[in-house]
Design a protein around this motif. Structure first.
Motif, short mmCIF file in Angstrom:
data_model
loop_
_atom_site.label_atom_id
_atom_site.label_comp_id
_atom_site.label_asym_id
_atom_site.label_seq_id
_atom_site.Cartn_x
_atom_site.Cartn_y
_atom_site.Cartn_z
N VAL A 62 -0.11 20.92 -7.43
CA VAL A 62 0.07 20.83 -8.88
C VAL A 62 1.44 21.41 -9.23
N LEU A 63 2.27 20.59 -9.90
CA LEU A 63 3.57 21.03 -10.38
C LEU A 63 3.50 21.12 -11.89
N GLN A 64 3.74 22.32 -12.43
CA GLN A 64 3.64 22.53 -13.87
C GLN A 64 5.02 22.81 -14.46
N ALA A 65 5.26 22.24 -15.63
CA ALA A 65 6.58 22.40 -16.24
C ALA A 65 6.49 22.20 -17.74
N ARG A 117 10.28 18.19 -23.09
CA ARG A 117 10.41 17.77 -24.49
C ARG A 117 9.23 16.86 -24.87
N ARG A 118 8.72 17.07 -26.05
CA ARG A 118 7.59 16.25 -26.49
C ARG A 118 7.99 14.78 -26.63
N ASP A 119 9.26 14.52 -26.96
CA ASP A 119 9.68 13.14 -27.15
C ASP A 119 9.98 12.42 -25.83
N GLN A 120 9.76 13.11 -24.69
CA GLN A 120 9.98 12.49 -23.39
C GLN A 120 8.66 12.20 -22.66
N VAL A 121 7.57 12.24 -23.37
CA VAL A 121 6.26 12.02 -22.73
C VAL A 121 6.20 10.65 -22.07
N SER A 122 6.67 9.63 -22.78
CA SER A 122 6.59 8.27 -22.22
C SER A 122 7.46 8.15 -20.96
N ILE A 176 6.10 20.38 -24.65
CA ILE A 176 4.74 20.10 -24.21
C ILE A 176 4.62 20.50 -22.74
N LYS A 177 3.44 20.95 -22.35
CA LYS A 177 3.24 21.37 -20.97
C LYS A 177 2.80 20.17 -20.14
N VAL A 178 3.47 19.99 -19.00
CA VAL A 178 3.21 18.86 -18.11
C VAL A 178 2.60 19.38 -16.81
N ASN A 179 1.53 18.76 -16.38
CA ASN A 179 0.92 19.06 -15.08
C ASN A 179 0.98 17.81 -14.22
N MET A 180 1.76 17.86 -13.16
CA MET A 180 1.86 16.74 -12.22
C MET A 180 1.00 17.04 -11.00
N VAL A 181 0.07 16.16 -10.74
CA VAL A 181 -0.87 16.35 -9.64
C VAL A 181 -0.67 15.22 -8.64
N SER A 221 4.00 7.33 -12.90
CA SER A 221 3.45 6.06 -12.42
C SER A 221 4.26 5.53 -11.24
N LYS A 222 5.56 5.66 -11.30
CA LYS A 222 6.41 5.19 -10.21
C LYS A 222 6.17 6.00 -8.93
N LEU A 223 5.89 7.29 -9.08
CA LEU A 223 5.67 8.15 -7.92
C LEU A 223 4.23 8.10 -7.41
N GLY A 224 3.34 7.52 -8.20
CA GLY A 224 1.93 7.43 -7.79
C GLY A 224 1.20 8.76 -7.91
N ILE A 225 1.54 9.54 -8.94
CA ILE A 225 0.88 10.82 -9.17
C ILE A 225 0.30 10.83 -10.57
N ALA A 226 -0.56 11.82 -10.84
CA ALA A 226 -1.16 11.95 -12.17
C ALA A 226 -0.32 12.91 -13.01
N ALA A 227 -0.17 12.61 -14.31
CA ALA A 227 0.56 13.46 -15.24
C ALA A 227 -0.36 13.82 -16.40
N LEU A 228 -0.69 15.08 -16.53
CA LEU A 228 -1.57 15.57 -17.59
C LEU A 228 -0.75 16.42 -18.55
N PHE A 229 -0.97 16.22 -19.85
CA PHE A 229 -0.17 16.91 -20.87
C PHE A 229 -1.05 17.85 -21.69
N GLU A 230 -0.49 19.03 -22.01
CA GLU A 230 -1.19 20.02 -22.83
C GLU A 230 -0.27 20.46 -23.96
N ASP A 231 -0.85 20.61 -25.15
CA ASP A 231 -0.07 21.13 -26.28
C ASP A 231 0.13 22.63 -26.13
N VAL A 232 1.15 23.14 -26.81
CA VAL A 232 1.43 24.58 -26.78
C VAL A 232 0.32 25.33 -27.52
N THR A 233 -0.20 26.38 -26.90
CA THR A 233 -1.24 27.21 -27.51
C THR A 233 -0.65 28.56 -27.90
#
Length: 597
Positions: free
Chosen positions: A245-248, A251-256, A7-12, A263-275
């Motif tokens: 914005v850090l994009q990476a 693993r889909r099973d590591q979303v939680s 899964i694609k992760v966007n950390m803002v 949450s611990k770092l105080g940043i936003a994490a946005l997830f995108e499915d593979v297209t």
């Protein structure tokens, strides 16, 4: 065996917190970073101040044969001082070794002349000493009537002659060119050699003392590379105003887990499915026993993210092919013993442990096929013995061995096509491999079932398979005469691969050929040693043992090379050619480097 869903992760986050976020992401160790901005390509892996000097220093200390107990406390460690002393020691030690070698050669050249020192020219009438090393066979060419000369040493082949003359004799006056002995006496050369040997011992002791810092030095290098990796990652993030914005890929099973980290770092994490437009890296995951298969697969080609994981099949087939090529129970058990004795050498890393497990299975396979073919260091078991009952394959039975190897080739390629059809989604992708399965199986049935009912079914299977391949040559839609013609062309082009499948199946004949060659060479070595033992009484047995040891060692070496090269080649060339469609990029996690010695 599977390719892990990603899964694609966007950390803002706030730009001021980027370094903290990158360090936390590196400690997390499970993100494959996606460059959003082109980084500086020339960024070095080790920053200035540590650089290649520290890497060279660490290598010099690790390569030392006598190691001190490593110092683990960093409070007494001065990086610059240790690096400077280590490199100075390396330079001095190599210079001293070169000097010793030079002095040894010089002493060897001067020794036949004995101890001498040059007198003042006035004392010998302004004459000089000229030195010649003359082969004994050329002594007759020297005319002593017009020369003052003396032979100071003679051995079986050469005479060492000193000629007294004010000027060097003309070319042709002596049968050989003169030798440059030098002005330093032999005793002085020996004293210099002794001094250099003492200096070398002191430098080696200094190197040994410096080895205590190797662990702390390795830690500093690992930390330096981690810092460098974060610097590069910081250049590849998208920065706008006060936000980055850090994009990476993750693993889909590591979303939680990622959400908890964000949450611990105080940043936003946005997830995108593979297209469909994305090209994710490939992360292979296999059972513990099959992990070495991933190394075999990625040695040649990483499958695409939307493909399938061939690691387990490649692992098992490589072990089988290797055993068929070496095919000697004695070789397998001997190498298995060596692996057991040196097992601790493999325990230092995960890769080493994987290679150890695979190597053990390779030797078990070699021993098993050796038992099946009745080969024990090239010696067949006696008739009526228990071991002879396990002999079920005869390497010199060409017809049977051809049938076995061709069957293995067909089965291997059919498995590749079947799994490709299973994972494809388009009609062409699904039915073309099925057609090739029918062609391969039909051809094998025709070959094996000659004179039986099976031989009549084989051609039917081949024809039906070719029709299937030709009809599903592409997924092009037929909506005009032109598109219909192109569809026919695609089908004919697909049918051209019948040459490939025929040649690829025949490639598996190398399993039989190499196994027969190894067994024949082992028998020849045994026969040669036996003849030597009989023809040379007494010492002949020693010569025979030497021939056995050297001959079988060479045969084992050739078998290891052939087993690895050809056993792997049948997987990564023939099998991949029919089983995999796309080549992908490996999943490279952004993580801290391990400290290794």
């Amino acid at each position: 065996m599977s390719i892990v869903p990603l899964i694609k992760v966007n950390m803002v986050g706030v730009l001021d917190d980027k370094d903290t976020v990158l360090e936390a992401a590196q400690a997390f160790g499970s993100l494959h970073l996606i460059p959003l901005v082109s980084a500086q390509k020339e960024l070095e892996a080790v920053p200035a101040g540590l650089g290649r000097d520290a890497v060279d220093a660490l290598r010099w200390l690790v390569d030392c044969s006598d190691q001190r107990r490593p110092e683990t406390r960093a409070d007494k460690f001065d990086l610059d001082d240790v690096v400077e002393k280590t490199l100075k020691n390396r330079k001095a030690l190599k210079t001293c070794q070169d000097l010793l070698a030079k002095l040894e050669r010089r002493i060897q050249d001067v020794e036949p002349w004995g101890e001498f020192s040059f007198s003042d020219l006035a004392e010998i009438g302004d004459n000089r000493l000229w030195f010649y090393v003359v082969p004994n066979g050329k002594l007759r060419e020297i005319d002593p009537s017009d020369k003052i000369l003396e032979t100071v040493h003679r051995d079986r082949f050469r005479s060492y002659i000193v000629l007294l003359a004010p000027e060097e004799p003309e070319t042709g006056a002596m049968p050989v060119p003169r030798t440059h002995v030098g002005a330093i006496p032999l005793s002085a050369l020996r004293q210099r050699h002794e001094d250099a040997a003492i200096d070398l011992e002191e430098l080696e002791l200094e190197r040994q003392a410096l080895t205590k810092w190797r662990f702390v030095l390795a830690q500093n290098l690992a930390a330096a590379r981690d810092t460098s990796a974060r610097r590069r990652a910081a250049l590849e993030t998208a920065d706008t105003g006060r936000v980055f914005v850090l994009q990476a890929w993750a693993r889909r099973d590591q979303v939680s887990e990622i959400e908890t980290l964000a949450s611990k770092l105080g940043i936003a994490a946005l997830f995108e499915d593979v297209t469909e437009e994305d090209a994710p890296p490939t992360l292979l995951e296999n059972a513990h026993a099959m992990e070495a298969g991933e190394d075999l697969v990625e040695f040649y080609q990483t499958p695409g993210y939307r493909d399938w994981d061939p690691s387990a099949i490649v692992y098992v087939s490589f072990i089988v092919f290797f055993g068929m090529i070496m095919t000697d129970a004695g070789y397998g058990l001997l190498l298995l013993l060596f692996l057991f004795l040196f097992r601790k050498k493999f325990a230092g890393s995960a890769l080493g442990r994987r290679m150890y497990r695979m190597s053990c299975w390779l030797m078990v396979s070699t021993a098993a096929f050796g038992v099946a073919t009745g080969s024990y260091f090239g010696v067949a078991p006696p008739e009526g013995s228990i071991l002879n009952h396990f002999k079920i394959l005869h390497l010199k039975d060409v017809d049977t061995m051809m049938k076995i190897t061709l069957t293995i080739g067909v089965v291997h390629i059919v498995i590749a096509n079947f799994l490709r059809a299973w994972h494809e989604r388009t009609p062409s992708g699904r039915y073309q491999p099925v057609g090739w399965c029918l062609v391969a199986l039909g051809g094998l049935a025709t070959f094996l079932g000659q004179g039986t009912v099976v031989a009549t079914i084989g051609p039917t299977s081949v024809i039906f398979g070719l029709l299937l391949v030709g009809f599903f040559g592409s997924d092009r839609k037929v909506d005009s005469v032109a598109s219909g013609g192109l569809r026919i062309f695609d089908g004919l082009a697909a049918l051209a691969r019948i040459v490939n499948i025929f040649s690829d199946v025949l490639s598996y004949m190398r399993l039989f050929a190499l196994g027969l060659a190894a067994a024949s060479l082992a028998e020849t070595i045994n026969s040669l040693s036996g003849q030597l033992n009989q023809s040379v009484p007494g010492i002949g047995i020693l010569i025979a043992i030497l021939v056995l040891a050297i001959g079988h060692a060479i045969n084992i070496g050739l078998g290891l090379i052939a087993g690895c090269v050809h056993g792997l080649r049948l997987n990564v060339i023939e099998f991949f050619n029919w089983g995999l469609k796309d080549e992908g990029t490996p999943f490279r996690p952004f993580k801290k480097e391990e400290t290794r010695l």
